[in-house]
Design an enzyme around this catalytic site. Structure first.
Site, PDB file in Angstrom:
ATOM      1  N   GLY A  12       0.826  -1.215   0.000  1.00 56.63           N
ATOM      2  CA  GLY A  12       0.000   0.000   0.000  1.00 56.63           C
ATOM      3  C   GLY A  12       0.856   1.258   0.000  1.00 56.63           C
ATOM      4  O   GLY A  12       0.570   2.205   0.728  1.00 56.63           O
ATOM      5  N   SER A  14       1.490   3.507  -2.488  1.00 51.97           N
ATOM      6  CA  SER A  14       1.331   4.478  -3.588  1.00 51.97           C
ATOM      7  C   SER A  14       1.054   5.904  -3.112  1.00 51.97           C
ATOM      8  O   SER A  14       1.070   6.834  -3.909  1.00 51.97           O
ATOM      9  CB  SER A  14       0.217   4.024  -4.542  1.00 51.97           C
ATOM     10  OG  SER A  14      -1.041   4.309  -3.990  1.00 51.97           O
ATOM     11  N   ARG A  15       0.782   6.081  -1.829  1.00 52.76           N
ATOM     12  CA  ARG A  15       0.524   7.434  -1.292  1.00 52.76           C
ATOM     13  C   ARG A  15       0.660   7.349   0.237  1.00 52.76           C
ATOM     14  O   ARG A  15       1.017   6.313   0.785  1.00 52.76           O
ATOM     15  CB  ARG A  15      -0.885   7.922  -1.675  1.00 52.76           C
ATOM     16  CG  ARG A  15      -2.000   7.002  -1.209  1.00 52.76           C
ATOM     17  CD  ARG A  15      -3.394   7.547  -1.491  1.00 52.76           C
ATOM     18  NE  ARG A  15      -4.402   6.728  -0.843  1.00 52.76           N
ATOM     19  CZ  ARG A  15      -5.122   5.781  -1.437  1.00 52.76           C
ATOM     20  NH1 ARG A  15      -4.969   5.551  -2.720  1.00 52.76           N
ATOM     21  NH2 ARG A  15      -6.006   5.069  -0.753  1.00 52.76           N
ATOM     22  N   SER A  60      -8.967   8.180  -9.859  1.00 54.12           N
ATOM     23  CA  SER A  60      -9.454   9.149 -10.848  1.00 54.12           C
ATOM     24  C   SER A  60      -8.807  10.516 -10.663  1.00 54.12           C
ATOM     25  O   SER A  60      -8.618  11.251 -11.624  1.00 54.12           O
ATOM     26  CB  SER A  60     -10.984   9.246 -10.817  1.00 54.12           C
ATOM     27  OG  SER A  60     -11.362   9.716  -9.543  1.00 54.12           O
ATOM     28  N   ASP A  86      -1.853  -6.948  -5.037  1.00 54.32           N
ATOM     29  CA  ASP A  86      -3.038  -6.926  -4.181  1.00 54.32           C
ATOM     30  C   ASP A  86      -2.763  -7.883  -3.025  1.00 54.32           C
ATOM     31  O   ASP A  86      -2.578  -9.087  -3.247  1.00 54.32           O
ATOM     32  CB  ASP A  86      -4.240  -7.392  -5.019  1.00 54.32           C
ATOM     33  CG  ASP A  86      -5.532  -7.436  -4.224  1.00 54.32           C
ATOM     34  OD1 ASP A  86      -5.480  -7.437  -2.983  1.00 54.32           O
ATOM     35  OD2 ASP A  86      -6.598  -7.483  -4.871  1.00 54.32           O
ATOM     36  N   VAL A  87      -2.723  -7.365  -1.804  1.00 57.24           N
ATOM     37  CA  VAL A  87      -2.339  -8.213  -0.662  1.00 57.24           C
ATOM     38  C   VAL A  87      -3.320  -9.356  -0.397  1.00 57.24           C
ATOM     39  O   VAL A  87      -2.996 -10.301   0.323  1.00 57.24           O
ATOM     40  CB  VAL A  87      -2.154  -7.387   0.640  1.00 57.24           C
ATOM     41  CG1 VAL A  87      -0.972  -6.444   0.525  1.00 57.24           C
ATOM     42  CG2 VAL A  87      -3.429  -6.643   1.031  1.00 57.24           C
ATOM     43  N   ASN A 113       1.386  -2.145   5.439  1.00 51.75           N
ATOM     44  CA  ASN A 113       0.748  -0.835   5.562  1.00 51.75           C
ATOM     45  C   ASN A 113      -0.589  -0.765   4.830  1.00 51.75           C
ATOM     46  O   ASN A 113      -1.436   0.072   5.157  1.00 51.75           O
ATOM     47  CB  ASN A 113       1.727   0.207   4.987  1.00 51.75           C
ATOM     48  CG  ASN A 113       1.107   1.563   4.807  1.00 51.75           C
ATOM     49  OD1 ASN A 113       0.955   2.318   5.756  1.00 51.75           O
ATOM     50  ND2 ASN A 113       0.717   1.889   3.568  1.00 51.75           N
ATOM     51  N   TYR A 179     -13.147  -1.815  10.705  1.00 49.08           N
ATOM     52  CA  TYR A 179     -11.760  -1.320  10.698  1.00 49.08           C
ATOM     53  C   TYR A 179     -11.056  -1.611  12.023  1.00 49.08           C
ATOM     54  O   TYR A 179      -9.947  -2.133  12.055  1.00 49.08           O
ATOM     55  CB  TYR A 179     -11.784   0.187  10.398  1.00 49.08           C
ATOM     56  CG  TYR A 179     -10.429   0.849  10.344  1.00 49.08           C
ATOM     57  CD1 TYR A 179      -9.581   0.666   9.252  1.00 49.08           C
ATOM     58  CD2 TYR A 179      -9.996   1.684  11.377  1.00 49.08           C
ATOM     59  CE1 TYR A 179      -8.339   1.291   9.196  1.00 49.08           C
ATOM     60  CE2 TYR A 179      -8.750   2.308  11.324  1.00 49.08           C
ATOM     61  CZ  TYR A 179      -7.927   2.107  10.232  1.00 49.08           C
ATOM     62  OH  TYR A 179      -6.705   2.732  10.180  1.00 49.08           O
ATOM     63  N   LYS A 183      -7.715  -3.964  12.988  1.00 48.80           N
ATOM     64  CA  LYS A 183      -6.505  -3.402  13.592  1.00 48.80           C
ATOM     65  C   LYS A 183      -6.198  -4.059  14.940  1.00 48.80           C
ATOM     66  O   LYS A 183      -5.041  -4.205  15.315  1.00 48.80           O
ATOM     67  CB  LYS A 183      -6.634  -1.882  13.719  1.00 48.80           C
ATOM     68  CG  LYS A 183      -6.712  -1.169  12.361  1.00 48.80           C
ATOM     69  CD  LYS A 183      -5.480  -1.438  11.516  1.00 48.80           C
ATOM     70  CE  LYS A 183      -5.463  -0.667  10.220  1.00 48.80           C
ATOM     71  NZ  LYS A 183      -4.237  -0.876   9.441  1.00 48.80           N
TER      72      LYS A 183
HETATM   73  N1  LIG Z   1      -3.668   8.340   8.379  1.00 48.96           N
HETATM   74  C1  LIG Z   1      -4.025   8.056   9.612  1.00 48.96           C
HETATM   75  O1  LIG Z   1      -4.426   8.934  10.383  1.00 48.96           O
HETATM   76  C2  LIG Z   1      -3.944   6.636  10.137  1.00 48.96           C
HETATM   77  C3  LIG Z   1      -4.290   6.403  11.464  1.00 48.96           C
HETATM   78  C4  LIG Z   1      -4.214   5.126  11.979  1.00 48.96           C
HETATM   79  C5  LIG Z   1      -3.769   4.085  11.175  1.00 48.96           C
HETATM   80  N2  LIG Z   1      -3.444   4.323   9.869  1.00 48.96           N
HETATM   81  C6  LIG Z   1      -2.995   3.184   9.067  1.00 48.96           C
HETATM   82  O2  LIG Z   1      -1.843   3.536   8.323  1.00 48.96           O
HETATM   83  C7  LIG Z   1      -1.861   2.891   7.047  1.00 48.96           C
HETATM   84  C8  LIG Z   1      -1.771   3.914   5.922  1.00 48.96           C
HETATM   85  O3  LIG Z   1      -2.805   4.888   6.060  1.00 48.96           O
HETATM   86  P1  LIG Z   1      -2.962   6.098   5.029  1.00 48.96           P
HETATM   87  O4  LIG Z   1      -3.585   7.206   5.753  1.00 48.96           O
HETATM   88  O5  LIG Z   1      -1.674   6.319   4.301  1.00 48.96           O
HETATM   89  O6  LIG Z   1      -4.075   5.475   4.039  1.00 48.96           O
HETATM   90  P2  LIG Z   1      -4.173   5.351   2.450  1.00 48.96           P
HETATM   91  O7  LIG Z   1      -5.550   4.958   2.095  1.00 48.96           O
HETATM   92  O8  LIG Z   1      -3.640   6.567   1.797  1.00 48.96           O
HETATM   93  O9  LIG Z   1      -3.146   4.168   2.132  1.00 48.96           O
HETATM   94  C9  LIG Z   1      -3.529   2.836   2.041  1.00 48.96           C
HETATM   95  C10 LIG Z   1      -2.875   2.255   0.799  1.00 48.96           C
HETATM   96  O10 LIG Z   1      -3.239   0.859   0.721  1.00 48.96           O
HETATM   97  C11 LIG Z   1      -3.529   0.554  -0.628  1.00 48.96           C
HETATM   98  N3  LIG Z   1      -4.391  -0.627  -0.706  1.00 48.96           N
HETATM   99  C12 LIG Z   1      -5.716  -0.716  -0.420  1.00 48.96           C
HETATM  100  N4  LIG Z   1      -6.145  -1.966  -0.643  1.00 48.96           N
HETATM  101  C13 LIG Z   1      -5.055  -2.688  -1.027  1.00 48.96           C
HETATM  102  C14 LIG Z   1      -4.853  -4.058  -1.384  1.00 48.96           C
HETATM  103  N5  LIG Z   1      -5.864  -4.938  -1.426  1.00 48.96           N
HETATM  104  N6  LIG Z   1      -3.604  -4.447  -1.723  1.00 48.96           N
HETATM  105  C15 LIG Z   1      -2.570  -3.566  -1.724  1.00 48.96           C
HETATM  106  N7  LIG Z   1      -2.703  -2.262  -1.419  1.00 48.96           N
HETATM  107  C16 LIG Z   1      -3.943  -1.847  -1.074  1.00 48.96           C
HETATM  108  C17 LIG Z   1      -4.189   1.814  -1.167  1.00 48.96           C
HETATM  109  O11 LIG Z   1      -4.168   1.874  -2.589  1.00 48.96           O
HETATM  110  C18 LIG Z   1      -3.349   2.912  -0.503  1.00 48.96           C
HETATM  111  O12 LIG Z   1      -2.234   3.258  -1.287  1.00 48.96           O
HETATM  112  C19 LIG Z   1      -3.130   2.055   7.027  1.00 48.96           C
HETATM  113  O13 LIG Z   1      -2.834   0.749   7.483  1.00 48.96           O
HETATM  114  C20 LIG Z   1      -4.028   2.762   8.030  1.00 48.96           C
HETATM  115  O14 LIG Z   1      -4.997   1.897   8.569  1.00 48.96           O
HETATM  116  C21 LIG Z   1      -3.523   5.572   9.337  1.00 48.96           C
END
Ligand SMILES: NC(=O)c1ccc[n+]([C@@H]2O[C@H](COP(=O)([O-])OP(=O)(O)OC[C@H]3O[C@@H](n4cnc5c(N)ncnc54)[C@H](O)[C@@H]3O)[C@@H](O)[C@H]2O)c1
Length: 274
Positions: A12, A14-15, A60, A86-87, A113, A179, A183
């Site tokens: 995950g 890509s961002r 998009s 895809d995980v 991640n 969710y 976790k």
């Molecule tokens: N941002 C926050 O405040 C926050 C808080 C607590 C936990 N987290 C955790 O941190 C991690 C990253 O969060 P984020 O904010 O960068 O979210 P995000 O949605 O930007 O990143 C998640 C990434 O996972 C990828 N993804 C989704 N399904 C997938 C799959 N089947 N296979 C492979 N890749 C897949 C998405 O394309 C995306 O790039 C996540 O595990 C999230 O639960 C984030």
């Protein structure tokens, strides 16, 4: 440059946090493989369709930086790959890990991640399909990657697995039953594998982020963001780099005696305040 010679694979990436982790691991000397369902050059529009509104929106609006991040890492003098993975797809996970092992020589650091963050609904409105999706991606996806990397780490007698949990997993989350369940599950997986990994010199730890200002976090309503930020001790959201430096630390030799922990990077969101 404490991670020179190590190869890190991020799911995950890509961002958001995955991208920040990739850049920080590379800055610490690691070669990095960024994997995601979305790549800039990805042709398969069905994948975003399958994964729901957040994936569709970011695809998009072109908020996909996997290949760009890999290029940035190469500019830093490190090796990097961006691969579609895809995980939830065990066959694809096995193929990608085998390819990385053969092209990069090893997989030393795994950052689980990847997650879905767009299912918020109280129990009566929880969407059954999204419940299943969340378990498949967030929990089973991490399990799939741990299982795939294990033989490589075991053989080389060195490994670091870092799983991304959430305060939703330790505290619960209103409207976040799917969710937060995934976790909380990640923490059980982390601790069990920490026990199993110690004899092979594999550490397994979880990071527990609070609210971190990623593109996905910015998608929540301003009112909700304010409410979440108000719960932190710092009264502000964290930066993706705050998580990335914890990832680098847990991957480093300085953390070689640390395993099975929940490392909060949450700005005090988990503390009692009044
Ligand atoms: N941002 C926050 O405040 C926050 C808080 C607590 C936990 N987290 C955790 O941190 C991690 C990253 O969060 P984020 O904010 O960068 O979210 P995000 O949605 O930007 O990143 C998640 C990434 O996972 C990828 N993804 C989704 N399904 C997938 C799959 N089947 N296979 C492979 N890749 C897949 C998405 O394309 C995306 O790039 C996540 O595990 C999230 O639960 C984030």
């Amino acid at each position: 440059m404490q991670l020179v010679g190590k190869v890190a694979l991020i799911t995950g990436g890509s961002r958001g946090l995955g991208r920040a982790d990739a850049l920080a691991l590379a800055a610490a000397g690691a070669d990095v493989v960024i994997t995601d369902i979305l790549l800039e050059s990805g042709q398969d529009s069905g994948v975003a369709q399958k994964y729901g509104p957040l994936a569709q929106f970011f695809q998009s609006s072109r908020v996909v930086y996997a290949e760009q991040t890999a290029e940035e890492i190469r500019q830093m003098g490190r090796r990097a790959l961006a691969l579609q993975m895809d995980v939830t797809d065990r066959q694809q996970v096995a193929e990608v890990f085998a390819r990385v092992k053969s092209e990069m020589g090893s997989i030393d650091i795994l950052v689980n991640n990847a997650a879905t963050l767009d299912h918020v609904a109280q129990i009566e409105q929880q969407n059954d399909d999204f419940w299943e999706r969340d378990l498949r991606v967030n929990l089973t996806g991490a399990y799939n990657c741990c299982k795939a990397v294990w033989p490589y780490m075991k053989e080389q007698k060195w490994g670091r697995i870092i799983n991304m949990a959430s305060v939703a997993g330790t505290m619960g989350g209103f409207g976040q039953s799917s969710y937060s369940t995934t976790k909380a599950g990640i923490l059980g997986l982390t601790k069990s594998l920490a026990l199993e990994g110690a004899r092979h010199n594999i550490t397994v730890n979880a990071i527990v982020p609070g609210v971190i200002a990623t593109e996905a976090f910015q998608m929540t309503s301003p009112q909700m963001r304010e409410r979440m930020i108000a719960r932190t001790a710092f009264k502000r959201a964290g930066e993706p780099e705050d998580i990335a430096s914890a990832v680098v630390f847990l991957a480093s030799d300085g953390a070689k005696y640390i395993t099975g922990i929940e490392l909060y990077v949450a700005g005090g969101l988990n503390l009692f305040t009044f």
